[in-house]
Design an enzyme around this catalytic site. Sequence first.
Site, mmCIF file in Angstrom:
data_model
loop_
_atom_site.group_PDB
_atom_site.id
_atom_site.type_symbol
_atom_site.label_atom_id
_atom_site.label_comp_id
_atom_site.label_asym_id
_atom_site.label_seq_id
_atom_site.Cartn_x
_atom_site.Cartn_y
_atom_site.Cartn_z
ATOM 1 N N GLU A 1 8.078 104.783 29.739
ATOM 2 C CA GLU A 1 7.740 106.202 29.718
ATOM 3 C C GLU A 1 8.259 106.892 30.974
ATOM 4 O OE1 GLU A 1 3.646 107.443 31.007
ATOM 5 O OE2 GLU A 1 3.123 105.467 30.218
ATOM 6 N N CYS B 1 2.120 103.938 27.549
ATOM 7 C CA CYS B 1 2.155 102.520 27.928
ATOM 8 C C CYS B 1 2.368 101.584 26.740
ATOM 9 C CB CYS B 1 0.860 102.146 28.651
ATOM 10 S SG CYS B 1 0.526 103.147 30.110
ATOM 11 N N HIS C 1 -3.970 95.744 28.319
ATOM 12 C CA HIS C 1 -3.291 96.744 29.144
ATOM 13 C C HIS C 1 -4.257 97.132 30.253
ATOM 14 C CE1 HIS C 1 -1.405 100.289 30.632
ATOM 15 N NE2 HIS C 1 -2.377 101.069 30.206
#
EC number: 2.3.3.10
Length: 520
Positions: free
Chosen positions: A95, A129, A264
């Site tokens: 990103e 993400c 994550h």
Amino acid sequence: MPGSLPLNAEACWPKDVGIVALEIYFPSQYVDQAELEKYDGVAAGKYTIGLGQAKMGFCTDREDINSLCMTVVQNLMERNNLSYDCIGRLEVGTETIIDKSKSVKTNLMQLFEESGNTDIEGIDTTNACYGGTAAVFNAVNWIESSSWDGRYALVVAGDIAVYATGNARPTGGVGAVALLIGPNAPLIFERGLRGTHMQHAYDFYKPDMLSEYPIVDGKLSIQCYLSALDRCYSVYCKKIRAQWQKEGNDKDFTLNDFGFMIFHSPYCKLVQKSLARMLLNDFLNDQNRDKNSIYSGLEAFGDVKLEDTYFDRDVEKAFMKASSELFSQKTKASLLVSNQNGNMYTSSVYGSLASVLAQYSPQQLAGKRIGVFSYGSGLAATLYSLKVTQDATPGSALDKITASLCDLKSRLDSRTGVAPDVFAENMKLREDTHHLVNYIPQGSIDSLFEGTWYLVRVDEKHRRTYARRPTPNDDTLDEGVGLVHSNIATEHIPSPAKKVPRLPATAAEPEAAVISNGEH
């Protein structure tokens, strides 16, 4: 029936498609979070205990998303003695956008030019993400499709996570992970076991094209993350139970069926809360919870609704306590990179995987199921699982992938700590210069790890030129190769047979090889 799977379809799939090799890269500098607390004038423990963070990696203006990905790709190729023509698909999840048209993947193709291999599918994939996981799924799907030509897929996930001055800044970080995907892998993707949740939300987004900083709704972001985890876990449990029922096993799936559970990790404390959240799901779904000792003392929460508990401190505290042993057994080890380096956005969850592989022996890992929860704001999330091969013998694929990561902690320890004011100066420099043309970066080259690609300059047309900090083995460099903008055909790319030392150089460095993104 139209669209249905042929009965013999599974026989056509390659066997044990998964992660064959893994490489992780993070920059050579960090700021200590305890020192940052003092510098920011916040209460002691706000970052170190409240967020669970010890150190935060960062890069100077000498590194950008292209250089990060170039470094991790070349390191993986060299350390595994891979030929560049063995890659048939290359996809990048990121990103960190520095060009609205030209992909990071096309920049990585510079590494392949000497090999002559241009027949490589894949481009960039972006959604906060989650892009790295989407790229992983695309790679697996390619290998299991009629398009596969027998070569490996290479997935790169990398990001530079930076925030404006304020509460979010200590949740930054930087890094990249490269995953070699192929058949007969030691870490096997369990087919049919993905629980996905997609939803529209403005929890974290980057609408300002002139800024690297996101707009973040902190409270909404936490709610979206935990809600997505609830839904993904529910779907995953239904799918694996359906598989088990076909095999004659009529039991519910619970956290105990994961050998490891990784997430994550925007910051470590959220991961600990997330594992507790999964135990809450198990608790509410267990019809015989009164007979399970792990739920002792939780009886008062038997009638709560998941959607009412995202910010319920009593529920959170009770289930974090109840899940503390599970956290220590299944998740804590995965937070090594996150705790020491911070949030790496798309590569964060794969840094967690690297952390597990680095701290357990092949024998301890063999046969285990690793749950993986990937989340990207906006939002996209999936919970899937990897099954570790049973073969833990010396020289096996599992032995090789764990051996390649056994120095992870020493690499983290080898970094240089800098004072918070130096960190702040670097953040201000990035803020002021990341969009400039005719720009020569100011960051030190000497401070970079050996084998690190770095930005040499940005010309008047926004074209970027890169060079690689040499290793002691780079004895084939032509004399007089300068730091200039030039065509790739005239430059040297170190041979894939060379090894990249893990620790920083101490001797004087030779001239650097130079690479650019071309004269177009």
